[in-house]
Design a protein around this motif. Structure first.
Motif, PDB file in Angstrom:
ATOM      1  N   ALA A  24       0.832  -1.208   0.000  1.00 17.03           N
ATOM      2  CA  ALA A  24       0.000   0.000   0.000  1.00 17.03           C
ATOM      3  C   ALA A  24       0.865   1.255   0.000  1.00 17.03           C
ATOM      4  O   ALA A  24       0.599   2.208  -0.741  1.00 17.03           O
ATOM      5  N   LEU A  25       1.915   1.266   0.830  1.00 17.66           N
ATOM      6  CA  LEU A  25       2.814   2.424   0.879  1.00 17.66           C
ATOM      7  C   LEU A  25       3.540   2.602  -0.454  1.00 17.66           C
ATOM      8  O   LEU A  25       3.638   3.718  -0.973  1.00 17.66           O
ATOM      9  N   GLU A  26       4.015   1.511  -1.014  1.00 17.67           N
ATOM     10  CA  GLU A  26       4.704   1.554  -2.314  1.00 17.67           C
ATOM     11  C   GLU A  26       3.779   2.098  -3.401  1.00 17.67           C
ATOM     12  O   GLU A  26       4.168   2.942  -4.202  1.00 17.67           O
ATOM     13  N   ALA A  27       2.531   1.626  -3.422  1.00 18.32           N
ATOM     14  CA  ALA A  27       1.564   2.087  -4.428  1.00 18.32           C
ATOM     15  C   ALA A  27       1.272   3.579  -4.276  1.00 18.32           C
ATOM     16  O   ALA A  27       0.947   4.252  -5.257  1.00 18.32           O
ATOM     17  N   ALA A  28       1.417   4.089  -3.058  1.00 15.32           N
ATOM     18  CA  ALA A  28       1.186   5.514  -2.799  1.00 15.32           C
ATOM     19  C   ALA A  28       2.441   6.355  -3.072  1.00 15.32           C
ATOM     20  O   ALA A  28       2.434   7.560  -2.845  1.00 15.32           O
ATOM     21  N   GLY A  29       3.505   5.701  -3.560  1.00 15.07           N
ATOM     22  CA  GLY A  29       4.730   6.426  -3.900  1.00 15.07           C
ATOM     23  C   GLY A  29       5.682   6.620  -2.737  1.00 15.07           C
ATOM     24  O   GLY A  29       6.655   7.358  -2.848  1.00 15.07           O
ATOM     25  N   ILE A  30       5.433   5.927  -1.638  1.00 16.54           N
ATOM     26  CA  ILE A  30       6.308   6.055  -0.463  1.00 16.54           C
ATOM     27  C   ILE A  30       7.378   4.973  -0.559  1.00 16.54           C
ATOM     28  O   ILE A  30       7.078   3.780  -0.481  1.00 16.54           O
ATOM     29  N   ARG A  31       8.605   5.387  -0.762  1.00 14.74           N
ATOM     30  CA  ARG A  31       9.717   4.447  -0.969  1.00 14.74           C
ATOM     31  C   ARG A  31      10.552   4.227   0.290  1.00 14.74           C
ATOM     32  O   ARG A  31      11.138   3.185   0.472  1.00 14.74           O
ATOM     33  N   SER A  32      10.645   5.229   1.146  1.00 16.67           N
ATOM     34  CA  SER A  32      11.406   5.121   2.381  1.00 16.67           C
ATOM     35  C   SER A  32      10.439   5.079   3.550  1.00 16.67           C
ATOM     36  O   SER A  32       9.513   5.877   3.629  1.00 16.67           O
ATOM     37  N   PHE A  33      10.664   4.142   4.463  1.00 12.14           N
ATOM     38  CA  PHE A  33       9.807   4.000   5.630  1.00 12.14           C
ATOM     39  C   PHE A  33      10.452   4.599   6.872  1.00 12.14           C
ATOM     40  O   PHE A  33      10.029   4.330   7.986  1.00 12.14           O
ATOM     41  N   GLY A  34      11.500   5.386   6.706  1.00 11.84           N
ATOM     42  CA  GLY A  34      12.197   6.007   7.829  1.00 11.84           C
ATOM     43  C   GLY A  34      13.509   5.299   8.104  1.00 11.84           C
ATOM     44  O   GLY A  34      14.043   4.598   7.251  1.00 11.84           O
ATOM     45  N   ARG A  35      14.022   5.467   9.305  1.00 11.36           N
ATOM     46  CA  ARG A  35      15.301   4.868   9.703  1.00 11.36           C
ATOM     47  C   ARG A  35      15.077   3.910  10.870  1.00 11.36           C
ATOM     48  O   ARG A  35      14.215   4.125  11.701  1.00 11.36           O
TER      49      ARG A  35
END
Length: 84
Positions: A24-35
């Motif tokens: 879901a995050l990838e489909a929304a264009g979110i590539r980094s989930f933080g550190r």
């Protein structure tokens, strides 16, 4: 038609039934989930929970985003998020 959403850092992210949090995050264009605790970038990588590169905090519990099913209303944040 009702759209399922989860919350990522205050942003509502839509997902399809059966989709993982990472997908879901990838489909929304979110590539980094933080550190992570060592300062390494977390992201979607293996897709089977083996590499632990996609760790996120889901409703306060650290989980692998790639094997965690998305659920309506869940709160997802990076593992470095503070809970003081």
């Amino acid at each position: 038609m009702t759209t399922n959403t989860l919350e990522w850092r205050g942003q509502m992210i839509p997902f399809r039934n059966g989709e993982s949090v990472a997908a879901a995050l990838e489909a929304a264009g979110i590539r980094s989930f933080g550190r992570d605790a060592l300062g390494q970038e977390t992201r979607y990588f293996c897709g089977i929970g083996a590499c632990q590169c996609c760790l996120v905090r889901v409703d306060g519990i650290v989980r692998e985003a790639c094997i965690t099913p998305a659920r309506a209303g869940m709160q997802v944040e990076s593992v470095e998020a503070s809970h003081d």
